[in-house]
Design an enzyme around this catalytic site. Structure first.
Site, PDB file in Angstrom:
ATOM      1  N   GLU A 127      67.964  74.734 -25.194  1.00 35.39           N
ATOM      2  CA  GLU A 127      67.059  74.968 -26.180  1.00 35.39           C
ATOM      3  C   GLU A 127      66.184  73.956 -26.369  1.00 35.39           C
ATOM      4  O   GLU A 127      66.268  72.637 -25.915  1.00 35.39           O
ATOM      5  CB  GLU A 127      67.861  74.970 -27.501  1.00 35.39           C
ATOM      6  CG  GLU A 127      67.296  75.205 -28.816  1.00 35.39           C
ATOM      7  CD  GLU A 127      66.803  74.229 -29.360  1.00 35.39           C
ATOM      8  OE1 GLU A 127      65.788  74.234 -30.589  1.00 35.39           O
ATOM      9  OE2 GLU A 127      66.678  72.954 -29.216  1.00 35.39           O
ATOM     10  N   ASP A 146      61.856  72.794 -28.313  1.00 39.35           N
ATOM     11  CA  ASP A 146      61.114  73.051 -29.215  1.00 39.35           C
ATOM     12  C   ASP A 146      59.583  72.849 -28.603  1.00 39.35           C
ATOM     13  O   ASP A 146      59.224  71.811 -27.991  1.00 39.35           O
ATOM     14  CB  ASP A 146      61.064  71.875 -30.449  1.00 39.35           C
ATOM     15  CG  ASP A 146      62.742  71.731 -30.773  1.00 39.35           C
ATOM     16  OD1 ASP A 146      62.781  72.719 -31.648  1.00 39.35           O
ATOM     17  OD2 ASP A 146      63.344  70.938 -30.414  1.00 39.35           O
ATOM     18  N   HIS A 181      71.458  72.033 -26.822  1.00 35.26           N
ATOM     19  CA  HIS A 181      70.336  71.913 -27.856  1.00 35.26           C
ATOM     20  C   HIS A 181      69.343  70.504 -27.507  1.00 35.26           C
ATOM     21  O   HIS A 181      69.855  69.726 -27.557  1.00 35.26           O
ATOM     22  CB  HIS A 181      70.830  71.419 -29.407  1.00 35.26           C
ATOM     23  CG  HIS A 181      70.044  71.266 -30.405  1.00 35.26           C
ATOM     24  ND1 HIS A 181      69.834  70.203 -31.117  1.00 35.26           N
ATOM     25  CD2 HIS A 181      69.017  72.036 -30.937  1.00 35.26           C
ATOM     26  CE1 HIS A 181      68.988  70.276 -32.021  1.00 35.26           C
ATOM     27  NE2 HIS A 181      68.478  71.469 -32.057  1.00 35.26           N
ATOM     28  N   HIS A 199      60.217  67.731 -30.758  1.00 34.81           N
ATOM     29  CA  HIS A 199      60.857  68.356 -31.939  1.00 34.81           C
ATOM     30  C   HIS A 199      60.051  68.298 -33.235  1.00 34.81           C
ATOM     31  O   HIS A 199      59.642  68.846 -33.842  1.00 34.81           O
ATOM     32  CB  HIS A 199      62.238  67.891 -32.188  1.00 34.81           C
ATOM     33  CG  HIS A 199      63.073  68.371 -33.381  1.00 34.81           C
ATOM     34  ND1 HIS A 199      62.797  67.727 -34.471  1.00 34.81           N
ATOM     35  CD2 HIS A 199      63.686  69.488 -33.797  1.00 34.81           C
ATOM     36  CE1 HIS A 199      63.365  68.506 -35.647  1.00 34.81           C
ATOM     37  NE2 HIS A 199      64.113  69.658 -34.955  1.00 34.81           N
TER      38      HIS A 199
END
Length: 309
Positions: free
Chosen positions: A85, A87, A58, A100
């Site tokens: 992962e 953003d 993440h 993020h």
């Protein structure tokens, strides 16, 4: 979970020690990402090969390195993890960047560099201004000088590392047209060819409308909705997405089974990747529920608990 800098250094050492002692199971089991050989992303065949859910790093290995930086995905690679992962948001002058929060205050020194520009929203700064910021010192002195990468820089590093990407379109309501722009950058970076689409890319969002737009623009892409729809509403989501990715506290074995009982946008059983799980007990709990993947800041901890593909 956000680890304090001092704890992060110790955790990183622990992660590397576990890797050296235990080997990198995911690296040994992964298919050839250069050729695309092997099971598809999160496939039942891939999970069955090693007996555990897919483990996603993440924002990179963000328990041990500053989130969404190149350092974090490089560390995930060194720990043996294919899937990372991130953003994606947009700057004032239209550049896509990997961060993020919709404000730069928590993870950069923007308040020191631009003290009169509060509340320091991503969309209020140009790409050149954001490139001046230190995105690592907040986490630990060893990461001083880390920067907020553009999406293209991030994609190039993931490609170099032979990793795979779970890409989140963040707060699309703030950035009209970001879905089409994200796909444009992915295409220019070589991430929309058959091999990447089949093996190495998933696009997700908390916005059902955004996921629906991505599916409409590129029906071949694997997509995921972030949230926990009711069982009654699940068939509606199955029309435009392949996965439902919920917060781990909101699910049960029955709910996971209900998702698995539906066929998604590509005619295959829908999957569940849950977040954010950073401890062994919770990881074993959600594995017992039947989840297909676990999204975590501490991927080494979760691998030790449940195994992974």
């Amino acid at each position: 979970m956000y680890v304090r800098p001092a704890a992060a250094t110790a955790a990183a050492f622990l992660g590397f020690t576990l890797t050296l002692l235990g080997g990198t199971a995911s690296a040994a089991a992964r298919p050839d990402t250069a050729t695309g050989a092997g099971p598809g992303p999160g496939s039942a065949a891939g999970r069955a090969a090693v007996g555990g859910p897919v483990v996603y790093a993440h924002r990179g290995a963000s328990a041990y390195a500053p989130e969404n930086t190149l350092d974090a995905i490089d560390l995930a690679m060194r720990l043996g993890f294919d899937w990372v992962e991130n953003d994606v948001q947009r700057t004032k002058d239209g550049e896509l960047v990997v961060v993020h929060d919709d404000t730069l205050a928590r993870t950069t020194d923007v308040e020191q560099v631009f003290p009169d520009r509060g509340p320091w929203k991503v969309g209020d700064f140009t790409a050149a201004e954001i490139a001046r910021l230190d995105a690592g010192s907040w986490f630990g002195e060893e990461y001083a000088g880390a920067f907020v990468p553009t999406l293209r820089e991030y994609l190039d590093r993931v490609q170099r590392n032979r990793q795979r990407l779970l890409l989140e379109i963040k707060k699309p309501e703030l950035y009209p047209g970001i879905e089409e722009q994200t796909l444009k950058v992915l295409g220019e970076a070589g991430w929309l060819d058959e091999r990447h689409v089949a093996q190495r890319l998933v696009v997700q969002s908390f916005s059902a409308d955004s996921v629906r737009v991505v599916h409409g623009l590129r029906p071949d892409l694997v997509t995921a909705f972030l949230g926990t729809p009711t069982v009654a509403d699940l068939p509606r989501y199955a029309e435009f997405t392949d996965r439902i990715n919920p917060w781990h506290t909101t699910i049960s074995a029955d709910w996971v089974a209900a998702v698995h009982g539906l066929r998604g946008a590509h005619g295959k059983a829908m999957e569940v990747d849950t977040w954010i799980v950073d401890d062994a007990a919770t990881a074993r709990k959600v594995k017992a529920m039947g989840v297909d993947g676990i999204i975590t800041n501490a991927p080494d901890v979760i691998r030790e608990a449940v195994g992974d593909f």
